[in-house]
Design an enzyme around this catalytic site. Sequence first.
Site, PDB file in Angstrom:
ATOM      1  N   SER A   1      -8.698   3.564  -0.544  1.00  0.00           N
ATOM      2  CA  SER A   1      -8.160   4.772  -0.880  1.00  0.00           C
ATOM      3  C   SER A   1      -8.278   5.160  -2.865  1.00  0.00           C
ATOM      4  O   SER A   1      -9.567   5.248  -3.532  1.00  0.00           O
ATOM      5  CB  SER A   1      -6.164   4.435  -0.963  1.00  0.00           C
ATOM      6  OG  SER A   1      -6.143   5.823  -0.622  1.00  0.00           O
TER       7      SER A   1
ATOM      8  N   LYS B   1     -11.656   5.072  -4.831  1.00  0.00           N
ATOM      9  CA  LYS B   1     -12.346   5.700  -6.048  1.00  0.00           C
ATOM     10  C   LYS B   1     -12.669   4.904  -6.897  1.00  0.00           C
ATOM     11  O   LYS B   1     -13.445   5.472  -7.553  1.00  0.00           O
ATOM     12  CB  LYS B   1     -11.219   7.288  -6.439  1.00  0.00           C
ATOM     13  CG  LYS B   1     -10.515   7.811  -4.914  1.00  0.00           C
ATOM     14  CD  LYS B   1      -9.558   8.858  -5.793  1.00  0.00           C
ATOM     15  CE  LYS B   1      -8.366   9.230  -4.525  1.00  0.00           C
ATOM     16  NZ  LYS B   1      -8.404   9.662  -3.624  1.00  0.00           N
TER      17      LYS B   1
ATOM     18  N   HIS C   1      -5.065   5.473   7.787  1.00  0.00           N
ATOM     19  CA  HIS C   1      -5.444   6.001   5.925  1.00  0.00           C
ATOM     20  C   HIS C   1      -5.094   4.237   6.226  1.00  0.00           C
ATOM     21  O   HIS C   1      -4.351   3.637   5.643  1.00  0.00           O
ATOM     22  CB  HIS C   1      -4.527   6.613   5.733  1.00  0.00           C
ATOM     23  CG  HIS C   1      -5.334   5.893   4.002  1.00  0.00           C
ATOM     24  ND1 HIS C   1      -6.256   6.759   3.395  1.00  0.00           N
ATOM     25  CD2 HIS C   1      -4.052   5.997   3.135  1.00  0.00           C
ATOM     26  CE1 HIS C   1      -6.325   6.133   2.232  1.00  0.00           C
ATOM     27  NE2 HIS C   1      -4.966   5.974   1.900  1.00  0.00           N
TER      28      HIS C   1
HETATM   29  C1  GTR Z   1      -2.530  10.156  -1.683  1.00  0.00           C
HETATM   30  C2  GTR Z   1      -3.518  10.671  -2.301  1.00  0.00           C
HETATM   31  C3  GTR Z   1      -5.117   9.779  -2.424  1.00  0.00           C
HETATM   32  C4  GTR Z   1      -4.788   8.756  -1.904  1.00  0.00           C
HETATM   33  C5  GTR Z   1      -3.501   7.939  -1.610  1.00  0.00           C
HETATM   34  C6  GTR Z   1      -3.815   6.163  -1.461  1.00  0.00           C
HETATM   35  O1  GTR Z   1      -1.271   9.964  -1.893  1.00  0.00           O
HETATM   36  O2  GTR Z   1      -3.305  11.610  -2.380  1.00  0.00           O
HETATM   37  O3  GTR Z   1      -6.007  10.635  -3.149  1.00  0.00           O
HETATM   38  O4  GTR Z   1      -6.010   7.875  -3.258  1.00  0.00           O
HETATM   39  O5  GTR Z   1      -2.544   7.979  -1.756  1.00  0.00           O
HETATM   40  O6  GTR Z   1      -4.220   6.178  -3.188  1.00  0.00           O
HETATM   41  O7  GTR Z   1      -3.049   5.290  -1.100  1.00  0.00           O
END
Ligand code: GTR
Length: 416
Positions: free
Chosen positions: A256, A260, A397
């Site tokens: 996540s 990045k 996710h």
């Molecule tokens: C979310 C965000 C994503 C992702 C995620 C995370 O809220 O919109 O870009 O990075 O968090 O890191 O869990």
Amino acid sequence: MNPTGIACCLFAVVLSATAVSQNANAQNRPFVANYDEAKIPPYALPDVLGDVKSADDWPAKRAEWRDLIAAEMFGKGPASDAGGDVSVRSQLDDVAILDGAGFLRQLHVQIAGETVRVAMFLPESAKQQPVPVFLGYNFAGNHTVFDHPAIELPTSWMRNIDDHRARDADRGKSSSRWAIEAMIRAGFGLVTIYYGDIDPDFDDGFENGVHKVLGKPADDEAASIATWAWGLSRVLDVLEQVDVVDAKRVAVFGHSRLGKTSLWAGASDQRFALVISNDSGCGGAALSRRQIGETVWRINTSFPHWFCGNFKKYNEQESKLPFDSHVLLSLIAPRPLYVASAVEDRWADPKGEFLSCVEADPVYKLLGTEGLPTTEMPPVGESQQGTIGYHIREGKHDVTDFDWQQYIRFATRHLK
Ligand code: GTR
């Protein structure tokens, strides 16, 4: 689309709209994510190779792209020696784990004035011969990745906890995301650090963590993601001095926002031998121009501290980005790169994550590697592994055992 699909879409739109209204930073304007491929604005991707004709031309082009992505998106620097020497302050006693199949070693490392707690889960064989490792940040403290009383709690600021202090009760709570036993049985170690030890993840005006020493970044200088990436490089500096780890075989991993981060760490520091992006989405592996799920405006509004000031220019102006995520991925070439998606992680745009691999493939091929073995998105649950690897799995996710099985197989092929 069938009625169930439409209902799911509506549900996802309502969910994401609710998520926005709950976010103080994004409250000023409603945001409804688009998940309809037919509504993607027509776009042309910047040509990653340009006039590059041979592998010899690539390093100069790569340096240009790298500087551009730094200045316009993540922010430049910090310099590798910013904040002074990185040093190991202390080493705790080794502790046997997994019935003696492995051991835990913990270090306190000083990075730009902060005490960073490094936890290393290593196969017993590392005592005879240095082993390859996965290196990655965790979201909630080293004690959450494996349930063991010897693992120290972080003392830095914690997200998602009322008093922002780490809790003993959270030992092992994220262990399903870290297949430590499988790594150790395959001859790999895991080195992990709590990301808040480097820079607490909130919009604090860059006053906390290593910024106390590094100072507030200008609009083209490293914001939080680049600072976390820099922190991974400083941990790699330390691993170069640790006899149980082979620092030439370090796979940098992240999920996540930390995916990045692992991409930018791999792009910025070519000592990382292999790079893994798990569900990294917008600002990671997903093509920004598709504007599916999370967009540049949305991410910059919700998380203003992640990307540098200059990146705000591209809010709702994705077509003006001089690059896209395929260029970011190309910076990792010819080193092995694995990108993974999840079916229910539509916010991260799985197809956009796959397409950027396809678009990075010409650079991998030019550099004489196998690249990505397919141009078609593989079926759910099938891992395609060349020098670029990709899968999309069932589920949400997250990081799962399935993800780790593929990463371990990929790393075994490339690092062993
Ligand atoms: C979310 C965000 C994503 C992702 C995620 C995370 O809220 O919109 O870009 O990075 O968090 O890191 O869990």
